[in-house]
Design a protein around this motif. Structure first.
Motif, PDB file in Angstrom:
ATOM      1  N   TRP A  11       0.876  -1.191   0.000  1.00 30.11           N
ATOM      2  CA  TRP A  11       0.000   0.000   0.000  1.00 30.11           C
ATOM      3  C   TRP A  11       0.903   1.229   0.000  1.00 30.11           C
ATOM      4  N   ARG A  12       0.890   2.003  -1.045  1.00 31.24           N
ATOM      5  CA  ARG A  12       1.775   3.186  -1.174  1.00 31.24           C
ATOM      6  C   ARG A  12       3.214   2.827  -0.788  1.00 31.24           C
ATOM      7  N   ASN A  13       3.821   3.513   0.228  1.00 34.40           N
ATOM      8  CA  ASN A  13       5.218   3.172   0.531  1.00 34.40           C
ATOM      9  C   ASN A  13       5.327   2.069   1.593  1.00 34.40           C
ATOM     10  N   ILE A  14       4.199   1.424   1.938  1.00 36.97           N
ATOM     11  CA  ILE A  14       4.232   0.380   2.964  1.00 36.97           C
ATOM     12  C   ILE A  14       4.240  -0.993   2.283  1.00 36.97           C
ATOM     13  N   GLY A  30       6.186  10.268  13.309  1.00 39.21           N
ATOM     14  CA  GLY A  30       7.300  10.109  12.373  1.00 39.21           C
ATOM     15  C   GLY A  30       7.555  11.387  11.610  1.00 39.21           C
ATOM     16  N   ASP A  31       8.702  11.406  10.958  1.00 36.30           N
ATOM     17  CA  ASP A  31       9.061  12.588  10.171  1.00 36.30           C
ATOM     18  C   ASP A  31       8.167  12.694   8.943  1.00 36.30           C
ATOM     19  N   ASN A  32       8.352  13.775   8.227  1.00 36.76           N
ATOM     20  CA  ASN A  32       7.573  13.992   6.998  1.00 36.76           C
ATOM     21  C   ASN A  32       7.886  12.893   5.978  1.00 36.76           C
ATOM     22  N   GLY A  33       6.886  12.521   5.245  1.00 35.45           N
ATOM     23  CA  GLY A  33       7.071  11.596   4.113  1.00 35.45           C
ATOM     24  C   GLY A  33       7.372  10.165   4.484  1.00 35.45           C
ATOM     25  N   GLN A  34       7.025   9.718   5.699  1.00 35.35           N
ATOM     26  CA  GLN A  34       7.400   8.367   6.133  1.00 35.35           C
ATOM     27  C   GLN A  34       6.296   7.324   5.959  1.00 35.35           C
ATOM     28  N   GLY A  35       5.040   7.791   5.827  1.00 39.06           N
ATOM     29  CA  GLY A  35       3.946   6.818   5.632  1.00 39.06           C
ATOM     30  C   GLY A  35       2.822   6.910   6.660  1.00 39.06           C
ATOM     31  N   LYS A  36       2.807   7.958   7.465  1.00 38.80           N
ATOM     32  CA  LYS A  36       1.768   8.094   8.505  1.00 38.80           C
ATOM     33  C   LYS A  36       0.383   8.253   7.856  1.00 38.80           C
ATOM     34  N   THR A  37       0.286   9.209   6.938  1.00 36.24           N
ATOM     35  CA  THR A  37      -1.013   9.430   6.281  1.00 36.24           C
ATOM     36  C   THR A  37      -1.382   8.219   5.425  1.00 36.24           C
ATOM     37  N   ASN A  38      -0.352   7.571   4.853  1.00 35.98           N
ATOM     38  CA  ASN A  38      -0.629   6.382   4.039  1.00 35.98           C
ATOM     39  C   ASN A  38      -1.345   5.308   4.864  1.00 35.98           C
ATOM     40  N   LEU A  39      -0.881   5.121   6.108  1.00 34.41           N
ATOM     41  CA  LEU A  39      -1.508   4.104   6.957  1.00 34.41           C
ATOM     42  C   LEU A  39      -2.937   4.519   7.340  1.00 34.41           C
ATOM     43  N   PHE A  52      -9.472   9.650   0.641  1.00 31.59           N
ATOM     44  CA  PHE A  52      -9.714  11.070   0.865  1.00 31.59           C
ATOM     45  C   PHE A  52      -8.663  11.931   0.177  1.00 31.59           C
ATOM     46  N   ARG A  53      -7.669  11.307  -0.484  1.00 30.45           N
ATOM     47  CA  ARG A  53      -6.712  12.153  -1.198  1.00 30.45           C
ATOM     48  C   ARG A  53      -6.270  11.645  -2.569  1.00 30.45           C
ATOM     49  N   ALA A  54      -6.433  10.334  -2.856  1.00 30.82           N
ATOM     50  CA  ALA A  54      -5.996   9.870  -4.182  1.00 30.82           C
ATOM     51  C   ALA A  54      -7.103  10.106  -5.199  1.00 30.82           C
ATOM     52  N   ALA A  58      -5.131   3.534  -8.674  1.00 29.04           N
ATOM     53  CA  ALA A  58      -3.806   2.997  -8.970  1.00 29.04           C
ATOM     54  C   ALA A  58      -2.710   3.680  -8.142  1.00 29.04           C
ATOM     55  N   GLU A  59      -2.949   4.915  -7.708  1.00 23.89           N
ATOM     56  CA  GLU A  59      -1.944   5.627  -6.902  1.00 23.89           C
ATOM     57  C   GLU A  59      -1.710   4.931  -5.556  1.00 23.89           C
ATOM     58  N   LEU A  60      -2.699   4.122  -5.137  1.00 28.71           N
ATOM     59  CA  LEU A  60      -2.624   3.491  -3.817  1.00 28.71           C
ATOM     60  C   LEU A  60      -1.676   2.301  -3.802  1.00 28.71           C
ATOM     61  N   ILE A  61      -1.422   1.744  -4.990  1.00 20.73           N
ATOM     62  CA  ILE A  61      -0.604   0.527  -5.071  1.00 20.73           C
ATOM     63  C   ILE A  61       0.871   0.903  -5.057  1.00 20.73           C
ATOM     64  N   ARG A  62       1.625   0.157  -4.271  1.00 19.20           N
ATOM     65  CA  ARG A  62       3.052   0.445  -4.159  1.00 19.20           C
ATOM     66  C   ARG A  62       3.696   0.390  -5.545  1.00 19.20           C
ATOM     67  N   GLN A  63       4.540   1.393  -5.803  1.00 19.63           N
ATOM     68  CA  GLN A  63       5.143   1.500  -7.131  1.00 19.63           C
ATOM     69  C   GLN A  63       5.806   0.187  -7.551  1.00 19.63           C
ATOM     70  N   GLY A  64       5.506  -0.261  -8.767  1.00 16.97           N
ATOM     71  CA  GLY A  64       6.133  -1.486  -9.281  1.00 16.97           C
ATOM     72  C   GLY A  64       5.322  -2.733  -8.972  1.00 16.97           C
ATOM     73  N   ALA A 341       1.187  12.457  13.836  1.00 15.36           N
ATOM     74  CA  ALA A 341       1.879  13.657  14.305  1.00 15.36           C
ATOM     75  C   ALA A 341       3.366  13.507  14.015  1.00 15.36           C
ATOM     76  N   CYS A 342       4.029  14.640  13.750  1.00 12.86           N
ATOM     77  CA  CYS A 342       5.481  14.566  13.547  1.00 12.86           C
ATOM     78  C   CYS A 342       6.171  14.482  14.904  1.00 12.86           C
ATOM     79  N   ASP A 343       5.547  15.099  15.904  1.00 17.75           N
ATOM     80  CA  ASP A 343       6.175  15.185  17.215  1.00 17.75           C
ATOM     81  C   ASP A 343       5.315  14.433  18.228  1.00 17.75           C
TER      82      ASP A 343
HETATM   83  N1  LIG Z   1       2.099   4.379  -4.733  1.00 17.54           N
HETATM   84  C1  LIG Z   1       3.184   4.650  -4.011  1.00 17.54           C
HETATM   85  N2  LIG Z   1       4.254   3.811  -4.029  1.00 17.54           N
HETATM   86  C2  LIG Z   1       5.350   4.062  -3.298  1.00 17.54           C
HETATM   87  N3  LIG Z   1       5.485   5.153  -2.498  1.00 17.54           N
HETATM   88  C3  LIG Z   1       4.470   6.015  -2.438  1.00 17.54           C
HETATM   89  C4  LIG Z   1       3.269   5.812  -3.188  1.00 17.54           C
HETATM   90  N4  LIG Z   1       2.426   6.836  -2.924  1.00 17.54           N
HETATM   91  C5  LIG Z   1       3.066   7.647  -2.066  1.00 17.54           C
HETATM   92  N5  LIG Z   1       4.298   7.161  -1.769  1.00 17.54           N
HETATM   93  C6  LIG Z   1       5.311   7.751  -0.882  1.00 17.54           C
HETATM   94  O1  LIG Z   1       4.759   7.880   0.411  1.00 17.54           O
HETATM   95  C7  LIG Z   1       5.404   8.971   1.050  1.00 17.54           C
HETATM   96  C8  LIG Z   1       4.392   9.875   1.724  1.00 17.54           C
HETATM   97  O2  LIG Z   1       3.829   9.230   2.747  1.00 17.54           O
HETATM   98  P1  LIG Z   1       2.795   9.976   3.695  1.00 17.54           P
HETATM   99  O3  LIG Z   1       1.956  10.933   2.942  1.00 17.54           O
HETATM  100  O4  LIG Z   1       2.100   8.913   4.450  1.00 17.54           O
HETATM  101  O5  LIG Z   1       3.777  10.796   4.616  1.00 17.54           O
HETATM  102  P2  LIG Z   1       3.560  11.320   6.089  1.00 17.54           P
HETATM  103  O6  LIG Z   1       4.345  10.435   6.999  1.00 17.54           O
HETATM  104  O7  LIG Z   1       2.129  11.467   6.360  1.00 17.54           O
HETATM  105  O8  LIG Z   1       4.297  12.721   5.996  1.00 17.54           O
HETATM  106  P3  LIG Z   1       3.850  14.215   6.477  1.00 17.54           P
HETATM  107  O9  LIG Z   1       4.292  14.336   7.872  1.00 17.54           O
HETATM  108  O10 LIG Z   1       4.668  15.081   5.582  1.00 17.54           O
HETATM  109  O11 LIG Z   1       2.409  14.363   6.270  1.00 17.54           O
HETATM  110  C9  LIG Z   1       6.123   9.784   0.005  1.00 17.54           C
HETATM  111  O12 LIG Z   1       7.495   9.658   0.189  1.00 17.54           O
HETATM  112  C10 LIG Z   1       5.665   9.162  -1.302  1.00 17.54           C
HETATM  113  O13 LIG Z   1       6.647   9.181  -2.259  1.00 17.54           O
END
Ligand SMILES: Nc1ncnc2c1ncn2[C@@H]1O[C@H](COP(=O)(O)OP(=O)(O)OP(=O)(O)O)[C@@H](O)[C@H]1O
Ligand SMILES: [Mg+2]
Length: 365
Positions: A11-14, A30-39, A52-54, A58-64, A341-343
């Motif tokens: 699922w996305r980057n997970i 976690g820090d920005n861009g780590q996968g919190k919102t993805n989960l 609520f954002r894609a 197809a954007e939801l599927i992990r790349q590849g 949350a980041c913090d």
């Molecule tokens: N389909 C996908 N396949 C692989 N990686 C993806 C995919 N969609 C998104 N990502 C990656 O997921 C990461 C973003 O994850 P997410 O939005 O969950 O971050 P976050 O931890 O919520 O960060 P923030 O604190 O900035 O909100 C990005 O690095 C993005 O490249």
């Protein structure tokens, strides 16, 4: 309603995760861009609703990868049930979102909407106050679709009629006179549109009327009684009814080529101390107004279904002052709430379960 466990694959980057939220507050740090919102988005997807954002599945599927699979154990209707959601890429054997319940054959995910219910707050929801009427209509429609499957059916039917009527109006656009068959068809569309549209509009108005006292009380608490929130539905027709309104607007509609009355043109107004929250509200006030609405949505759903939806809150504390944060934290602990949350500092004082999210991996803290 409670999510007991969620396993995630591609699922996305997970790539892989086994997530076990607590019955109260669970925090994804976690820090920005780590996968919190993805989960959080993965949890939301078990509702059967669109992300609520894609914009595309197809954007939801992990790349590849070709498929993404979520399996959730949810406690609902007094028992543990399993929901398995598969998202297939357009090139795969089974494209789109399909969901199976308790091992039964998979069906379109949307048809299981209403089984697992959740209310999500994400920063884009500020557009509920800041943005145009479309976002406010979507807010009402999403809530009503989760509560009443018949509403979703009616909404689909209505949208089809609007599309048909719009294409006829486009054909007639700018004409001085219409053919008899065009006039007849327009009248038929208006009758169908009015029947479905009036029912939708009245349902929305009733829902907002029930929601308003809850949202007003929330806002009063979050602002320590400093400001007063008010909500008012703005229908596109008066006591004459939608059909009469469509007839009155007919020549204007033929001139413009668009259908000008009905729930697809309606809105609701949000005011703070009698002034438009969109125009005059500060960032923190607008955020507080959205939170008040979202918490009211959850309370209203709990009242109707006699079960609380799971609260999903993405980056919810930023821009709120200390008193407003403290109030929100107490509200989070009372029912299953998953926040990002980041913090983590703010949450260490709470009874919440903390998870670290890093590079798409999720570990208990
Ligand atoms: N389909 C996908 N396949 C692989 N990686 C993806 C995919 N969609 C998104 N990502 C990656 O997921 C990461 C973003 O994850 P997410 O939005 O969950 O971050 P976050 O931890 O919520 O960060 P923030 O604190 O900035 O909100 C990005 O690095 C993005 O490249
Ligand atoms: Mg995020």
């Amino acid at each position: 309603m409670r999510l007991d466990r969620l396993t995630v694959q591609n699922w996305r980057n997970i790539a892989q995760a086994d997530f076990r939220p607590g019955p109260g507050l669970t925090v994804l740090c976690g820090d920005n861009g780590q996968g919190k919102t993805n989960l959080l988005e993965a949890v939301w997807s078990l509702t059967g609703g669109k992300s609520f954002r894609a914009s595309r599945d197809a954007e939801l599927i992990r790349q590849g990868e070709e498929f993404s699979v979520l399996e959730g154990s949810i406690f609902c209707e007094d028992r543990l049930q399993t929901l398995r959601l598969t998202v297939g890429s357009p090139a795969s054997q089974k494209p789109g979102r399909n969901m199976s319940r308790n091992g039964m054959p998979p069906v379109r995910a949307a048809s299981l909407a209403g089984l697992f219910t959740a209310v999500v707050f994400d920063p884009n929801h500020l557009s509920l106050i800041k943005g145009g009427p479309e976002g406010r209509r979507r807010f009402l429609d999403t809530a009503l679709c989760q509560l009443y499957p018949a509403y979703l059916k009616l909404l689909r039917r209505y949208s089809r009629i609007v599309t048909q009527k719009n294409s006829l109006l486009k054909e007639c656009r700018g004409r001085f006179s219409l053919s008899a068959s065009q006039s007849d068809l327009l009248e038929i569309y208006d009758q169908q549109l009015a029947e479905a549209g009036q029912a939708l509009s009245l349902r929305r108005q009733k829902y907002l009327e029930e929601l308003a006292p809850l949202a007003v009380a929330n806002y009063s608490e979050i602002s320590s009684g400093r400001e007063q929130l008010a909500l008012r539905y703005l229908p596109s027709f008066g006591p004459e009814g939608l059909l009469e309104c469509c007839r009155q607007k007919r020549s204007e509609e033929i001139r413009s080529g668009f259908c000008l009355a009905g729930p697809h043109r309606e809105d609701f107004e949000v005011t703070l101390d009698g002034r438009s929250a969109r125009v005059f509200g500060s960032q923190g006030q607008q955020r507080s107004a959205v939170l008040s609405l979202k918490l009211a949505e959850a309370a209203q759903a709990a009242r109707i279904r006699e079960d609380s939806p799971v609260m999903l809150m993405d980056d919810v504390l930023s821009e709120l002052d200390e008193k407003r944060r403290a109030w929100l934290l107490t509200r989070m602990e009372g029912r299953q709430t998953i926040v990002t949350a980041c913090d983590s500092a703010e949450f260490l004082k709470t009874s919440g379960i903390l998870y670290a999210v890093s590079g798409g991996e999720i570990c208990p803290l």
